[in-house]
Enzyme design. Sequence first.
Site, mmCIF file in Angstrom:
data_model
loop_
_atom_site.group_PDB
_atom_site.id
_atom_site.type_symbol
_atom_site.label_atom_id
_atom_site.label_comp_id
_atom_site.label_asym_id
_atom_site.label_seq_id
_atom_site.Cartn_x
_atom_site.Cartn_y
_atom_site.Cartn_z
ATOM 1 N N ARG A 148 0.241 -1.047 0.375
ATOM 2 C CA ARG A 148 -0.190 -0.301 -0.729
ATOM 3 C C ARG A 148 0.683 1.062 -0.079
ATOM 4 N NH1 ARG A 148 -1.420 1.364 4.222
ATOM 5 N NH2 ARG A 148 -1.167 -0.714 5.698
ATOM 6 N N TYR B 111 -1.536 -3.647 -6.694
ATOM 7 C CA TYR B 111 -1.896 -3.739 -5.272
ATOM 8 C C TYR B 111 -2.531 -3.852 -4.476
ATOM 9 C CZ TYR B 111 1.449 -7.244 -2.458
ATOM 10 O OH TYR B 111 2.011 -8.300 -2.008
ATOM 11 N N LYS C 230 -9.767 -1.857 2.479
ATOM 12 C CA LYS C 230 -9.462 -1.262 3.095
ATOM 13 C C LYS C 230 -9.624 0.244 2.846
ATOM 14 C CE LYS C 230 -5.984 -3.570 5.134
ATOM 15 N NZ LYS C 230 -6.290 -3.816 6.858
ATOM 16 N N HIS D 271 -10.346 -2.037 11.893
ATOM 17 C CA HIS D 271 -9.070 -2.707 11.421
ATOM 18 C C HIS D 271 -8.635 -4.158 12.653
ATOM 19 C CE1 HIS D 271 -4.704 -3.089 9.909
ATOM 20 N NE2 HIS D 271 -5.662 -4.397 9.269
ATOM 21 N N SER E 243 -1.040 -3.113 10.512
ATOM 22 C CA SER E 243 -0.588 -4.447 9.519
ATOM 23 C C SER E 243 0.246 -5.474 9.401
ATOM 24 C CB SER E 243 -0.647 -3.969 8.226
ATOM 25 O OG SER E 243 -1.244 -2.756 7.975
ATOM 26 N N CYS F 255 1.349 -7.626 12.023
ATOM 27 C CA CYS F 255 1.591 -8.478 13.003
ATOM 28 C C CYS F 255 1.138 -9.171 13.869
ATOM 29 C CB CYS F 255 0.911 -6.706 14.197
ATOM 30 S SG CYS F 255 1.971 -5.001 13.940
ATOM 31 N N ASP G 251 -9.202 -9.676 9.509
ATOM 32 C CA ASP G 251 -8.774 -8.167 8.738
ATOM 33 C C ASP G 251 -9.422 -7.171 9.221
ATOM 34 O OD1 ASP G 251 -6.505 -6.629 7.699
ATOM 35 O OD2 ASP G 251 -7.543 -6.381 6.121
ATOM 36 N N ARG H 246 2.230 -12.352 -0.560
ATOM 37 C CA ARG H 246 0.635 -12.497 -0.117
ATOM 38 C C ARG H 246 0.295 -14.170 -0.742
ATOM 39 N NH1 ARG H 246 -1.657 -7.939 3.534
ATOM 40 N NH2 ARG H 246 -0.125 -6.597 3.509
#
Length: 589
Positions: free
Chosen positions: A73, A201, A210, A230, A252, A254, A277, A374
């Site tokens: 991102r 992406y 998002k 989130h 993100s 973690c 998420d 990913r």
Amino acid sequence: MSTPLEKWVEKQADLMKPKKVYWCDGSEEEAHRLIEIGISQEKINGTPIFIELNHKNWPNAYLHRSHPTDVARTEHLTYVCHPNKEIAGPNNNWMEPVEAKERLKHLSKGCMRGRTMYVLPYMMGHPDSPYSKACIQVTDVSYVAISMRIMTRMTKSVIDKIGNSEDFVKGIHSVGDLDPQKRFIMHFPDEHLVWSIGSGYGGNALLGKKCFSLRIASWLGFKEGWLAEHMIIIGIEDPTGNITYVAAAMPSACGKTNLAMLESVLPGYKIWTIGDDIAWMNIGEDGRLYAINPETGFFGVAPGTSMSTNPNIIRTLKRDMFYPVLFTNTALDTSTNEPWWEGLDGGMPKNLLNWQGRIFNPLSDGKAAHPNSRFTVSITQCPTLSGEFDNPRGVPISAIIFGGRRAKLTPLVFESFNWHHGVFNAARMGSETTAAAIHQVGVVRRDPMAMLPFCGYNMADYFQHWLNIDKRCSNPPKIFFVNWFRTDEVGDFIWPGFKENIRVLKWVIERLIPNKIGARETPIGFIPHFKDLELSGLDISKENIERLFEINPDEWKTELLGVRDFFKQFGNRMPKEIWDEFENLKKRL
Ligand code: OXD
Ligand code: MN
């Protein structure tokens, strides 16, 4: 007569001039066709969109390589275009909406020439849920179309649902020429519109994720009295069979996905997965917060994922139920045609191509898989999927857990004194940065509620919105904080993390049962009595257990200096209750 939806699509086609417009129906047959097109016809920068992987070991799996400048991102190119800058707040890039649209129009003229414009009809949330939203995205890449089919409920019935209405969420996406100088991800919250150009992406391109479900939905939540967060959503089953639902927010990369499908090391405990998420949380008639996951898939970070760190995601990836599974920017084992990343079971294969498709030399080349590579896979393949996943009302949340990545400062777990104290602590959260977004990795940045990159309006107003929740919610969740990442004197992680995190979740759910266990009061909140933590079978010295819970007033005083600077940028919009909690903590230290 065409519908408002058809007119809108026509208008985009007039501007972007695709060679054809194709309306997706979300079927499996269609997914096969689009994958085939992505393998043999469609290209980005001369590279095919999909490479078929070894289907014996990785059923239905395909590899996608993104442009080397387009791997995460891009927060600095992400804008939230409210009518005025104050509403967007210092936490967002802002551009005046008319000017922003002019720029986007200019960049979009003819940008789909020679390409297909895919029209994607999808729901965020279960169609029967009062909280779900009907959405349309146009895109010029089959990778995005296929990814959206995995991540959302994509069916042509959404077109009927929208019917003659103007009320649908709009997403315009084109990779353009992938020039980072011409890359923008722009949000127009009042129009329920996201416009993204120049990136293919993840969060930049899958606009339901998002962009809509957090940035725009958080704004809708502010205006309508709910929360778009989130957060993962899980059910924690205890040995009596009781299931407690918990939501947890972490920045993100973690470990949210690992936590969302954790395999317990403690007998009798089991995690049920609802989301990894995003959580939309509404106040129910009984005064509790109810959460739904608007998505239907996982878009998770591959490196570090293995049978030992997260066996349930490996099982999910290999399950062979839903077509297809995507890997993006992982390495490729050319002997077996399998995806590979650092940390996967079994060591490094001999013959590897790196994430850009070049022969990999481990001695000189750094990482083979991109650190933000990913997987994209349907949640329906997850062996721990909760039976409540499709419940249109959602599940009642008893605890909210916030986590960050801090080598020092915050203990393994603590509980806030009350709702306001919890909101203050979530607002001052900091975390060491990861590769999920483009910026320097490993420095502490403030990331309130793990929402800094995703809050679609002024964060001071967002804090006030959070503070107000308990006025309307007679039975709000308790708020906890975790930190799996504390290190010892040589910089090694003290806590083993992953499956062992169930020990912390056990303490959390026991604290929810009235009079079950006590806790130690400290200046920052309640921490466990060691006797209440199930630590048997763990190889951690007593000294290190103590270190996990050490609260060093000097470190906290330094921390508060950074917190003050962060809060100050919001000026007098910052709620007084947050400053009061700040002063209270300073006094207690
Ligand atoms: C994500 C992120 O992709 O938070 O989920 O970056
Ligand atoms: Mn995320």
